[in-house]
Scaffold this motif. Structure first.
Motif, PDB file in Angstrom:
ATOM      1  N   ASN A  47       0.820  -1.216   0.000  1.00 58.77           N
ATOM      2  CA  ASN A  47       0.000   0.000   0.000  1.00 58.77           C
ATOM      3  C   ASN A  47       0.854   1.266   0.000  1.00 58.77           C
ATOM      4  OD1 ASN A  47      -2.641   0.967  -0.237  1.00 58.77           O
ATOM      5  ND2 ASN A  47      -2.795   1.420   1.947  1.00 58.77           N
ATOM      6  N   VAL A  48       1.982   1.201  -0.693  1.00 65.80           N
ATOM      7  CA  VAL A  48       2.850   2.377  -0.828  1.00 65.80           C
ATOM      8  C   VAL A  48       2.212   3.304  -1.856  1.00 65.80           C
ATOM      9  CG1 VAL A  48       5.140   3.234  -1.434  1.00 65.80           C
ATOM     10  CG2 VAL A  48       4.894   1.027  -0.242  1.00 65.80           C
ATOM     11  N   LYS A  49       1.773   4.439  -1.407  1.00 63.32           N
ATOM     12  CA  LYS A  49       1.054   5.380  -2.274  1.00 63.32           C
ATOM     13  C   LYS A  49       1.971   6.427  -2.896  1.00 63.32           C
ATOM     14  CE  LYS A  49      -2.392   4.372  -2.705  1.00 63.32           C
ATOM     15  NZ  LYS A  49      -2.834   3.181  -3.488  1.00 63.32           N
ATOM     16  N   LEU A  50       3.139   6.630  -2.293  1.00 64.76           N
ATOM     17  CA  LEU A  50       4.138   7.510  -2.904  1.00 64.76           C
ATOM     18  C   LEU A  50       5.515   6.960  -2.568  1.00 64.76           C
ATOM     19  CD1 LEU A  50       4.740  10.105  -4.527  1.00 64.76           C
ATOM     20  CD2 LEU A  50       4.987  11.287  -2.338  1.00 64.76           C
ATOM     21  N   GLN A  51       6.289   6.661  -3.614  1.00 68.96           N
ATOM     22  CA  GLN A  51       7.651   6.174  -3.453  1.00 68.96           C
ATOM     23  C   GLN A  51       8.613   7.152  -4.108  1.00 68.96           C
ATOM     24  OE1 GLN A  51       9.176   3.136  -1.934  1.00 68.96           O
ATOM     25  NE2 GLN A  51      10.709   4.763  -2.187  1.00 68.96           N
ATOM     26  N   VAL A  52       9.555   7.674  -3.324  1.00 68.04           N
ATOM     27  CA  VAL A  52      10.584   8.543  -3.886  1.00 68.04           C
ATOM     28  C   VAL A  52      11.632   7.667  -4.557  1.00 68.04           C
ATOM     29  CG1 VAL A  52      12.287  10.329  -3.437  1.00 68.04           C
ATOM     30  CG2 VAL A  52      10.161  10.280  -2.115  1.00 68.04           C
ATOM     31  N   MET A  53      11.929   7.975  -5.819  1.00 72.62           N
ATOM     32  CA  MET A  53      12.886   7.220  -6.626  1.00 72.62           C
ATOM     33  C   MET A  53      14.192   8.003  -6.713  1.00 72.62           C
ATOM     34  SD  MET A  53      11.161   4.523  -7.706  1.00 72.62           S
ATOM     35  CE  MET A  53       9.487   3.945  -8.022  1.00 72.62           C
ATOM     36  N   ALA A  54      15.234   7.475  -6.084  1.00 75.91           N
ATOM     37  CA  ALA A  54      16.521   8.163  -6.072  1.00 75.91           C
ATOM     38  C   ALA A  54      17.241   7.992  -7.403  1.00 75.91           C
ATOM     39  CB  ALA A  54      17.386   7.624  -4.938  1.00 75.91           C
ATOM     40  N   ILE A  55      17.833   9.077  -7.873  1.00 73.46           N
ATOM     41  CA  ILE A  55      18.760   9.054  -9.003  1.00 73.46           C
ATOM     42  C   ILE A  55      20.149   9.133  -8.391  1.00 73.46           C
ATOM     43  CG2 ILE A  55      19.586  10.313 -11.032  1.00 73.46           C
ATOM     44  CD1 ILE A  55      16.696  11.319 -11.396  1.00 73.46           C
ATOM     45  N   TYR A  56      20.859   8.000  -8.385  1.00 76.62           N
ATOM     46  CA  TYR A  56      22.137   7.897  -7.664  1.00 76.62           C
ATOM     47  C   TYR A  56      23.321   7.830  -8.628  1.00 76.62           C
ATOM     48  CZ  TYR A  56      26.173   5.538  -5.733  1.00 76.62           C
ATOM     49  OH  TYR A  56      27.466   5.202  -5.412  1.00 76.62           O
ATOM     50  N   THR A  88       3.790  15.097  -9.268  1.00 71.80           N
ATOM     51  CA  THR A  88       4.632  16.276  -9.401  1.00 71.80           C
ATOM     52  C   THR A  88       3.976  17.557  -8.910  1.00 71.80           C
ATOM     53  OG1 THR A  88       3.877  16.596 -11.684  1.00 71.80           O
ATOM     54  CG2 THR A  88       5.865  15.270 -11.364  1.00 71.80           C
ATOM     55  N   ASN A  89       2.751  17.454  -8.363  1.00 71.64           N
ATOM     56  CA  ASN A  89       2.099  18.635  -7.802  1.00 71.64           C
ATOM     57  C   ASN A  89       1.182  18.204  -6.660  1.00 71.64           C
ATOM     58  OD1 ASN A  89      -0.565  17.956  -8.938  1.00 71.64           O
ATOM     59  ND2 ASN A  89       0.291  18.612 -10.922  1.00 71.64           N
ATOM     60  N   VAL A  90       0.647  19.165  -5.956  1.00 70.16           N
ATOM     61  CA  VAL A  90      -0.154  18.877  -4.763  1.00 70.16           C
ATOM     62  C   VAL A  90      -1.415  18.105  -5.107  1.00 70.16           C
ATOM     63  CG1 VAL A  90      -1.484  19.921  -2.891  1.00 70.16           C
ATOM     64  CG2 VAL A  90       0.787  20.816  -3.446  1.00 70.16           C
ATOM     65  N   GLN A 102      -2.399   1.664  -7.224  1.00 68.71           N
ATOM     66  CA  GLN A 102      -1.409   2.518  -7.870  1.00 68.71           C
ATOM     67  C   GLN A 102      -0.393   3.034  -6.844  1.00 68.71           C
ATOM     68  OE1 GLN A 102      -1.184   3.705 -11.342  1.00 68.71           O
ATOM     69  NE2 GLN A 102      -2.393   1.846 -11.569  1.00 68.71           N
ATOM     70  N   THR A 103       0.838   3.225  -7.311  1.00 63.15           N
ATOM     71  CA  THR A 103       1.876   3.842  -6.497  1.00 63.15           C
ATOM     72  C   THR A 103       2.377   5.085  -7.209  1.00 63.15           C
ATOM     73  OG1 THR A 103       2.614   1.738  -5.537  1.00 63.15           O
ATOM     74  CG2 THR A 103       4.168   3.563  -5.483  1.00 63.15           C
ATOM     75  N   GLY A 104       2.246   6.226  -6.558  1.00 65.06           N
ATOM     76  CA  GLY A 104       2.813   7.446  -7.109  1.00 65.06           C
ATOM     77  C   GLY A 104       4.316   7.450  -6.933  1.00 65.06           C
ATOM     78  N   MET A 105       5.007   8.188  -7.778  1.00 65.60           N
ATOM     79  CA  MET A 105       6.467   8.272  -7.632  1.00 65.60           C
ATOM     80  C   MET A 105       6.948   9.675  -7.972  1.00 65.60           C
ATOM     81  SD  MET A 105       7.894   6.060 -10.856  1.00 65.60           S
ATOM     82  CE  MET A 105       7.731   6.669 -12.535  1.00 65.60           C
ATOM     83  N   VAL A 106       8.015  10.070  -7.290  1.00 64.24           N
ATOM     84  CA  VAL A 106       8.649  11.363  -7.530  1.00 64.24           C
ATOM     85  C   VAL A 106      10.152  11.158  -7.450  1.00 64.24           C
ATOM     86  CG1 VAL A 106       8.510  12.036  -5.085  1.00 64.24           C
ATOM     87  CG2 VAL A 106       8.730  13.799  -6.839  1.00 64.24           C
ATOM     88  N   ALA A 107      10.902  11.902  -8.238  1.00 64.17           N
ATOM     89  CA  ALA A 107      12.350  11.724  -8.315  1.00 64.17           C
ATOM     90  C   ALA A 107      13.081  12.548  -7.262  1.00 64.17           C
ATOM     91  CB  ALA A 107      12.852  12.101  -9.708  1.00 64.17           C
ATOM     92  N   ALA A 108      14.272  12.065  -6.891  1.00 65.99           N
ATOM     93  CA  ALA A 108      15.195  12.790  -6.020  1.00 65.99           C
ATOM     94  C   ALA A 108      16.609  12.509  -6.515  1.00 65.99           C
ATOM     95  CB  ALA A 108      15.033  12.339  -4.569  1.00 65.99           C
ATOM     96  N   ILE A 109      17.565  13.309  -6.083  1.00 65.46           N
ATOM     97  CA  ILE A 109      18.955  13.154  -6.522  1.00 65.46           C
ATOM     98  C   ILE A 109      19.816  12.760  -5.335  1.00 65.46           C
ATOM     99  CG2 ILE A 109      20.962  14.297  -7.538  1.00 65.46           C
ATOM    100  CD1 ILE A 109      18.988  16.124  -9.041  1.00 65.46           C
ATOM    101  N   ILE A 139      11.815  17.478  -8.678  1.00 64.28           N
ATOM    102  CA  ILE A 139      12.836  16.835  -7.847  1.00 64.28           C
ATOM    103  C   ILE A 139      12.488  17.159  -6.406  1.00 64.28           C
ATOM    104  CG2 ILE A 139      15.284  16.763  -7.213  1.00 64.28           C
ATOM    105  CD1 ILE A 139      14.761  15.533  -9.938  1.00 64.28           C
ATOM    106  N   LEU A 140      12.268  16.126  -5.588  1.00 64.04           N
ATOM    107  CA  LEU A 140      11.850  16.360  -4.202  1.00 64.04           C
ATOM    108  C   LEU A 140      13.008  16.823  -3.332  1.00 64.04           C
ATOM    109  CD1 LEU A 140       9.651  16.273  -2.022  1.00 64.04           C
ATOM    110  CD2 LEU A 140      10.225  13.861  -1.652  1.00 64.04           C
ATOM    111  N   TYR A 141      14.160  16.188  -3.484  1.00 70.21           N
ATOM    112  CA  TYR A 141      15.317  16.578  -2.657  1.00 70.21           C
ATOM    113  C   TYR A 141      16.614  16.258  -3.375  1.00 70.21           C
ATOM    114  CZ  TYR A 141      15.474  11.601  -1.191  1.00 70.21           C
ATOM    115  OH  TYR A 141      15.536  10.231  -1.159  1.00 70.21           O
ATOM    116  N   ILE A 142      17.683  16.881  -2.888  1.00 74.23           N
ATOM    117  CA  ILE A 142      19.026  16.659  -3.412  1.00 74.23           C
ATOM    118  C   ILE A 142      19.967  16.374  -2.249  1.00 74.23           C
ATOM    119  CG2 ILE A 142      21.018  17.719  -4.560  1.00 74.23           C
ATOM    120  CD1 ILE A 142      19.069  19.388  -6.218  1.00 74.23           C
TER     121      ILE A 142
END
Length: 336
Positions: A47-56, A88-90, A102-109, A139-142
């Motif tokens: 039930n992960v509704k938002l997963q941050v995907m790291a760009i490593y 990508t928005n509220v 469904q699982t939402g996703m947002v990128a991070a660095i 991009i959520l965080y760096i």
């Protein structure tokens, strides 16, 4: 009542390495739970509704090309007909919590070396960062560094503080609604970042996306109390890391103890999850096995197990905050 498939809470998780796996491992498959704990079916089951995907990227020659492959993979995942959707928005954030299956996703660095090589003009790095934001839409965080030092400052296995380029990166991030992640900084870099933000009155949120507490387990990847208090004071987030190496290598209940410790330090509105699932089948250091305790091996059951274990100790409101509310409120605030 225990949390089960009918009552389980939605989950927001601040860190995984699915993009690295999909771009770097031969014959990788986003559905292979046996290879990576954040495989798509596990995210759905958990039930992960938002997963941050790291760009490593590791710091070194070719770091930006390595990151660009992951950037493009993120975009490909959003374009495929699967259970993953971009957030990508509220409005999309609110929808993600309600969307069944469904699982939402947002990128991070994870490491700024992903957009700027060590020996190129910083201006080129900023242009590449702009392109990364354009392709991923958000991009959520760096994280400035990974475990080693780079042109921006000291990583968590070094003692170096912030550099002039690091200060210029902070100045660039002012007002851009991108958080700075402290999970891979040296202590010196972390406090230099905070001092520069305060001195220049910069509008930059701060988090630790996948870190635990150093007084509970002495490891440079874990937060000292002073940094924990700074993140709490600044209304940031602390994502609990599931890796055995950062919890306690002998205690399967260590994650629960870290959470209780954080609550005792006033982090009720900061705690969330940053499980840090990644591919490790090619790891040759046998001392690292098992990477996760059995109950934490994949997203399909780990979050529910942890929340079940905490039910007798915490209120429903506290469980909801850890599961998703703290992260939801933070993201909603910095994106609004």
């Amino acid at each position: 009542m225990t949390l089960n498939s009918a009552t389980r809470l939605p989950i927001i998780d601040l860190h995984c390495d699915l993009l690295v796996y999909l771009t770097d491992v031969p014959n990788s498959d986003m559905n292979k739970i046996e290879e990576i704990g954040c495989a798509a079916p596990a995210l759905t089951e958990g039930n992960v509704k938002l997963q941050v995907m790291a760009i490593y990227s590791a710091t070194g020659i070719g770091s930006t090309r390595y990151a660009e492959l992951q950037r493009d993979m993120f975009r490909q995942l959003t374009d495929r007909d699967n259970c993953l959707t971009a957030v990508t928005n509220v409005q999309q954030l609110h929808q993600a919590l309600k969307q069944p299956g469904q699982t939402g996703m947002v990128a991070a660095i994870e490491n700024a070396a992903g957009f700027c090589e060590e020996d190129e003009p910083l201006e080129n790095g900023f242009k590449r960062l702009e392109k990364m934001i354009e392709v991923c839409e958000r991009i959520l965080y760096i994280s400035f560094t990974h475990h080693t030092a780079n042109r921006f400052g000291g990583g968590n296995s070094s003692n170096g503080g912030i550099t002039m380029d690091g200060k210029m990166l902070l100045d660039y991030l002012h007002g851009r609604r991108i958080a700075v992640d402290m999970s891979h900084t040296s202590d010196a870099l972390a406090f230099d970042i905070l001092n520069h933000i305060d001195r220049e009155r910069l509008d930059i949120p701060v988090i630790a996306s996948h870190s635990n507490f150093r007084p509970m387990w002495k490891h440079e990847r874990n937060l000292p109390d002073e940094l924990t208090q700074e993140i709490i004071h600044r209304k940031g987030l602390i994502g609990m890391n599931f890796l055995r190496k950062f919890l306690n290598t002998e205690d399967p209940d260590a994650l629960l103890h870290h959470i209780q410790y954080g609550l005792g330090k006033g982090a009720e509105d900061a705690l969330c999850f940053g499980a840090d699932y990644f591919y490790y089948a090619d790891e040759t250091d046998q001392s690292r096995y098992p990477f996760y305790y059995k109950e934490h091996e994949h997203a399909g059951n780990s979050y529910t197990y942890i929340l079940n274990q905490l039910q007798s100790q915490l209120s429903n409101e506290q469980l909801q905050k850890i599961a998703y509310q703290n992260a939801h409120r933070f993201i909603e605030r910095i994106w609004s």
